[in-house]
Design a protein around this motif. Sequence first.
Motif, mmCIF file in Angstrom:
data_model
loop_
_atom_site.group_PDB
_atom_site.id
_atom_site.type_symbol
_atom_site.label_atom_id
_atom_site.label_comp_id
_atom_site.label_asym_id
_atom_site.label_seq_id
_atom_site.Cartn_x
_atom_site.Cartn_y
_atom_site.Cartn_z
ATOM 1 N N ARG B 26 40.581 41.707 33.838
ATOM 2 C CA ARG B 26 39.793 42.453 34.823
ATOM 3 C C ARG B 26 40.727 43.122 35.832
ATOM 4 O O ARG B 26 41.719 42.533 36.237
ATOM 5 C CB ARG B 26 38.843 41.475 35.527
ATOM 6 N N GLY B 27 40.417 44.373 36.176
ATOM 7 C CA GLY B 27 41.259 45.090 37.125
ATOM 8 C C GLY B 27 42.497 45.719 36.488
ATOM 9 O O GLY B 27 43.404 46.150 37.192
ATOM 10 N N ALA B 28 42.514 45.774 35.151
ATOM 11 C CA ALA B 28 43.676 46.364 34.468
ATOM 12 C C ALA B 28 43.772 47.852 34.779
ATOM 13 O O ALA B 28 42.775 48.516 35.066
ATOM 14 C CB ALA B 28 43.565 46.145 32.963
ATOM 15 N N THR B 29 45.004 48.344 34.709
ATOM 16 C CA THR B 29 45.239 49.762 34.999
ATOM 17 C C THR B 29 45.419 50.540 33.695
ATOM 18 O O THR B 29 45.567 49.960 32.612
ATOM 19 C CB THR B 29 46.528 49.938 35.826
ATOM 20 N N ASP B 62 48.390 54.292 37.408
ATOM 21 C CA ASP B 62 47.977 53.276 38.380
ATOM 22 C C ASP B 62 46.457 53.195 38.563
ATOM 23 O O ASP B 62 45.975 52.361 39.334
ATOM 24 C CB ASP B 62 48.677 53.503 39.741
ATOM 25 N N VAL B 64 42.822 52.020 38.160
ATOM 26 C CA VAL B 64 42.171 50.791 37.691
ATOM 27 C C VAL B 64 40.938 51.169 36.868
ATOM 28 O O VAL B 64 40.149 52.024 37.283
ATOM 29 C CB VAL B 64 41.779 49.904 38.895
ATOM 30 N N SER B 66 37.425 50.119 34.477
ATOM 31 C CA SER B 66 36.375 49.107 34.360
ATOM 32 C C SER B 66 35.651 49.302 33.029
ATOM 33 O O SER B 66 35.801 50.328 32.367
ATOM 34 C CB SER B 66 35.386 49.213 35.527
#
Lengths: 138, 80
Positions: B26-29, B62, B64, B66
Amino acid sequence: MVEILLTAQPIDVPNCINEVMLPESGGIDVFIGTVRNATKGKNVLRLEFEAYQPMAVSEIEKIVVQAMAQWPLHRVVVHHRTGVLQVGEVAVVIAVSAAHRDAAFTACRYIIDTLKQTVPIWKKEVFEDGEVWVAAHP
Amino acid sequence: MEVSILAFGIAKDIFSGPATSMVLSRGATVGELKAALELKYSRLGLLVSYMIAVNNEYAQDDLVISERDEIAIIPPVSGG
């Protein structure tokens, strides 16, 4: 006025030109990109165009907005084909009108050159002995 | 989280289909997605370059992502 179209149907070139003609437009520039019969000496049988449709339209819109901000243009039409095209068929038309030719020439060239760099459309060249996604590999 | 990535042009050949899915934290770029894709599909490394589009816009590394985003891989374009 701006008209952008991605279409699987043949492009109507005279219609593209008519769309940009206005009484106040003294210069009309038209680029027509067609399917060439050979690449690096190899016979091309056909091209297959694929587009990421919504993003392609929005990226073309950005290019036209940038062109209209830089040069005093009247109308711009961009039509691009998708699907299978035979040698000699029209793949893309850029038609630009302005009061004078300098703006029309320069903007037309800017639009086709930038389209080739940024718009998510891909073409596959089909040869007698194989096929290649253009520009994919060094 | 699991994200789906649309593929076009040569990326369809590399993914063997019009899309692939990847499991990311979760929150991967975008940059992390690219690293994961390159690990799974080594042929991506042979391309001149490629970009990731998120919701129909070219994305920087950079950004993020979802699960609800529309994500696509954009191999070198060749329209016109």
